[in-house]
Write an enzyme that holds these catalytic residues in place. Structure first.
Site, PDB file in Angstrom:
ATOM      1  N   ASP A  60     -11.099 -19.973   5.484  1.00  0.00           N
ATOM      2  CA  ASP A  60     -10.970 -20.394   4.240  1.00  0.00           C
ATOM      3  C   ASP A  60      -9.658 -19.809   3.994  1.00  0.00           C
ATOM      4  O   ASP A  60      -8.654 -19.723   4.925  1.00  0.00           O
ATOM      5  CB  ASP A  60     -11.531 -19.437   3.145  1.00  0.00           C
ATOM      6  CG  ASP A  60     -11.943 -20.242   1.711  1.00  0.00           C
ATOM      7  OD1 ASP A  60     -10.929 -20.330   1.179  1.00  0.00           O
ATOM      8  OD2 ASP A  60     -13.161 -20.356   1.575  1.00  0.00           O
ATOM      9  N   HIS A  79      -8.902 -25.294   1.118  1.00  0.00           N
ATOM     10  CA  HIS A  79      -9.220 -24.118   1.695  1.00  0.00           C
ATOM     11  C   HIS A  79      -8.851 -23.722   2.869  1.00  0.00           C
ATOM     12  O   HIS A  79      -9.420 -23.192   3.870  1.00  0.00           O
ATOM     13  CB  HIS A  79     -10.912 -23.831   1.464  1.00  0.00           C
ATOM     14  CG  HIS A  79     -11.448 -23.704   0.136  1.00  0.00           C
ATOM     15  ND1 HIS A  79     -11.307 -22.608  -0.726  1.00  0.00           N
ATOM     16  CD2 HIS A  79     -11.890 -24.680  -0.636  1.00  0.00           C
ATOM     17  CE1 HIS A  79     -11.693 -22.685  -1.751  1.00  0.00           C
ATOM     18  NE2 HIS A  79     -12.217 -23.875  -1.919  1.00  0.00           N
ATOM     19  N   GLU A  83     -13.251 -28.614  -3.560  1.00  0.00           N
ATOM     20  CA  GLU A  83     -12.069 -27.973  -4.145  1.00  0.00           C
ATOM     21  C   GLU A  83     -10.678 -28.318  -3.585  1.00  0.00           C
ATOM     22  O   GLU A  83      -9.643 -27.699  -3.501  1.00  0.00           O
ATOM     23  CB  GLU A  83     -12.041 -26.677  -4.205  1.00  0.00           C
ATOM     24  CG  GLU A  83     -13.275 -26.143  -5.243  1.00  0.00           C
ATOM     25  CD  GLU A  83     -13.496 -24.610  -5.489  1.00  0.00           C
ATOM     26  OE1 GLU A  83     -13.972 -24.097  -6.680  1.00  0.00           O
ATOM     27  OE2 GLU A  83     -13.036 -23.754  -4.445  1.00  0.00           O
TER      28      GLU A  83
END
Length: 787
Positions: free
Chosen positions: A219, A290, A353
């Protein structure tokens, strides 16, 4: 994929009784069998003591009598798989009850027999039959996984009587799971968990009959797995400097890194440990978003030339990997190293995302889109997804990703993990994709489980136990011919705010027990009231097995409304799960015979009230003590204050940045709008409001949510503490300037004098003005100061 279960042939075990479960395993659901099972004696009869098994089995038929269990009880098993299950049962029994039966050769009376039965081979790899009589016990299954689960049920059946003797109730349990994917996601990227801690999580999963560990390894905040071809991924990407005082060595005053990654040998060790407990590990390498830690290690992967470091902030970052062929090959090489370490069928590529701002602004990405025929940036992401899916398929893996991968063209073989509600799962199943339901609204365990001030840092938008239990993975709106695509469900534990293993366990348990029951138990057998009846026995097992579950759902919370003039108060008591509450007002410890709470308790100040929740005459957690006097009623902590209703309701429970080690203060605050509200504050005779405020780093990346942040303009150099009457839209009745910095302890006491004519009850809005980033003011407590 569990190595004894085929996802492709049997995706969902959905019937009420075992006969129908077996029919489902053959690919032909038998509604007649399900109907018969529903009317068969599949539950505990009224005359027999109710069993407290979690998850609840598909079919339970109580018998008469009990089987005595001791260290002298012989265990019988033939073949390596049966002997392994027997030894696992013995080891866990020794750990929890300090008795360890031994395997013996030949035959013996009064034995527990573990049997791999070829006749049950078609019953499903995870099914088992458990038969207990006063004279003998037999656990049989067609496959090793089923035998292991039978052993776990047998372990739960063991009970200790008042004299310390251990026994098993006579019973016949014919059992199989409803879903083939019963998962839990562990985030090791935000906070790193040691090998031993990961093993403890695996042990707990096995005891709950969960079979899939989704391991979030990469991440923005860290890359946690060794890649030999690209060593800087772990060496550079595996380290960050925490925000504020947490990133400063108190001995030297110099920056102190937070580092951690798993070597490939450690990964093999953990994967083997899980496999021995019939848990498959699904690794996740998240792209294209990420990805800050990966880009920090190898800047050529990035879309911009901006230097990056693994971040100590949380949220949604703009940093995407670029779309060059060399970057694609880079991640194919990463996957090629990881594939041999994880023998399961699935590999998770993330895909969530991925804010496309950098791609939209990059001439090179736009040119690359034209090269591959991608009309939108989402189609460009789909191009990457398709490339990785093809690569994974060539290496014998099935690709799974978060539900954003549905927003562009998706290979038909891809599996979707639906986290933004169930809508993504519905859409994916209707398109013929397999689905794992994992909605943030119901199955995110980093959301707090109660409103107690004793909850750890996290997201205070609570997901209580009942809500977790009530989640149904198969949407009612999904057509019958598509329901086989719902593989199961998964709870996720994101660890941005989870700094210690004790907090990790607090967030996970007991809610993971509710997830386990939904994943295993036939839908028609689920009953929340009965689950609560069985839960106290599960807590006792947690204590025996060393599982650090949350005490907050089993404690008693209290709120008091006072009448200052009369010197009295009314105290409301509540247990979050609805267990009975008993209390005392004389300072003594509450017992099962203390006063039963039924309505707010009128008290005269000062008073010390103690309360505990009870089930079957036993306290579920240590009692809590509440001391009320006139001075205490003038103060409200941040947890006791309300969220301002007007604007910016993104409430978080945040931890202070210091000290570097040990316990830290915790604050409830809205990061979109620094505001708190004291509803119904009695201002009669009040001269001022004193606020104890702290200052912590503002460590959030909000991407496209950034415009939702609001600050009132500062009217002085560093802003003000403003107090408004009757809500934030009401009149400003007091204000005091903020200092440039807090005191040495990180706090400052602010006193705002009120108008002399203010009186009566008002909803006080307390808010800080000005944009103080990269720091933010937080409220610790507010006190009314009398004239």
């Amino acid at each position: 994929m569990n190595r004894f279960f085929s996802f492709s042939s049997v995706r969902r075990l959905c019937a009420v009784g075992v006969a129908a479960l077996l029919a489902a395993c053959s690919g032909h659901p038998d509604t007649t069998a399900a109907s018969q099972a529903a009317t068969a004696p599949a539950t505990e009869n009224a005359a027999a003591p109710a069993l407290s098994l979690i998850p609840l089995p598909a079919s339970v038929v109580p018998g008469e009598g009990r089987f005595a269990l001791s260290a002298a009880t012989p265990l019988l098993a033939q073949g390596d798989d049966a002997r392994t299950a027997a030894n696992q049962f013995a080891a866990l029994l020794a750990r929890g009850m300090a008795i360890e039966p031994r395997l013996v050769d030949g035959d013996a009376k009064g034995a527990i027999r573990f049997v791999i039965d070829p006749a049950r081979a078609d019953a499903g790899a995870e099914s088992y039959l458990l038969e207990v009589t006063p004279d003998a016990v037999t656990v049989s299954a067609g496959h090793p996984a089923g035998l292991f689960y039978g052993a776990m049920t047998l372990l739960q059946l063991a009970q200790v009587d008042g004299a310390g003797a251990v026994s098993l109730p006579a019973v016949r349990i014919d059992d199989a799971p409803r879903f083939s994917w019963r998962g839990f996601m562990l985030d090791s990227a935000r906070h790193f968990w040691s090998v031993d801690e990961v093993k403890q999580v695996i042990d707990a999963m096995a005891l709950h009959k969960l079979n899939t560990l989704h391991w979030h390894l990469t991440d923005d905040q860290g890359w946690r797995v060794e890649i030999k071809q690209y060593p800087k991924l772990a060496q550079v990407g595996g380290c960050r400097i925490p925000a504020g005082d947490g990133g400063i060595d108190p001995a030297t005053g110099k920056p102190r890194q937070y580092c951690g990654f798993y070597t490939q040998d450690q990964v093999r060790e953990i994967v083997a440990y899980a496999a021995a407990r019939h848990i498959t590990i699904v690794p996740e390498v998240n792209v294209p978003g990420h990805a800050t830690a990966a880009i920090a290690a190898y800047p050529e992967l990035g879309t911009t030339d901006q230097p990056l470091a693994p971040s100590s902030e949380w949220g949604v970052f703009p940093n995407l990997i670029n779309t060059e062929e060399g970057t694609y090959r880079f991640f194919e090489n990463v996957i090629a190293e990881l594939v041999p370490l994880f023998p399961g069928a699935y590999f998770h590529i993330g895909g969530d995302e991925a804010v496309k701002d950098q791609w939209e602004a990059s001439p090179r990405v736009q040119a690359r889109m034209r090269e591959v025929g991608a009309k939108t940036e989402m189609e460009m992401q789909s191009h990457l997804v398709a490339r990785l899916e093809k690569f994974l398929a060539a290496h014998g893996k099935r690709m799974i990703g978060w539900d954003e991968i549905l927003e562009g063209p998706l290979p038909p073989e891809a599996t979707v993990m639906s986290w933004r509600g169930i809508e993504g799962g519905l859409a994916a199943a209707r398109k013929g994709h397999d689905v794992v339901m994992s909605p943030s609204s119901d199955l995110y365990l980093d959301y707090l489980q109660t409103t107690s001030p004793n909850e750890p840092p996290g997201r205070p938008a609570t997901i209580p136990l009942q809500q977790v239990y009530a989640f149904e993975p198969v949407p009612a709106a999904l057509e019958a011919d598509k329901r086989q695509h719902i593989l199961g469900l998964q709870a996720n534990m994101w660890t941005e705010h989870t700094r210690t293993f004790n907090r990790l366990q607090h967030n996970i348990f007991p809610r993971l027990a509710a997830v386990a029951e939904t994943g295993w138990t036939p839908q028609a057998r689920k009953d929340y009231a009965d689950f609560l009846r069985r839960l106290p026995a599960q807590l006792e097992r947690y204590r025996r097995w060393g599982i650090g579950y949350a005490p907050t759902p089993f404690q008693v919370d209290a709120t008091a409304e006072d009448d200052r003039k009369a010197g009295t108060a009314a105290v409301t008591l509540v247990n979050p799960l609805g267990y009975e509450v008993r209390y005392t007002t004389d300072g003594s410890e509450p017992t099962a015979t203390s006063t039963l709470y039924t309505a707010p308790v009128p008290v005269t100040l000062p008073v010390q009230l103690r309360a505990a929740a009870f089930a079957d005459g036993k306290a579920l957690a240590p009692s809590r003590t509440y001391a009320y006097d006139a001075a205490a009623m003038l103060t409200r902590t941040d947890e006791q204050l309300a969220t301002c209703p007007d604007i910016g309701r993104l409430l978080l429970r945040l931890e202070d940045d210091g000290p570097a080690d040990g316990e830290r203060a915790i604050f409830n605050t809205t990061i979109f709008y620094p505001c708190w509200q004291w509803n119904g504050a009695d201002l009669d005779g009040v001269a001022a409001v004193k606020v104890r405020a702290g200052r912590i780093p503002y460590y959030f990346q909000l991407a496209h949510d950034e415009p939702n942040r609001h600050f009132e303009p500062a009217r002085s150099a560093h802003g003000e503490l403003d107090i408004h009457a009757d809500g934030c839209a009401g009149e400003r009745i007091a204000s005091t300037p903020l200092p440039a910095t807090p005191g040495a302890d990180g706090f400052v006491d602010l006193v705002a004098e009120l108008p002399a004519d203010i009186a009566g009850r008002h909803d006080l809005c307390l808010r800080f003005t000005g944009d103080t980033r990269p720091a933010m003011w937080v409220l610790d407590r507010a006190t009314l100061q009398l004239r």
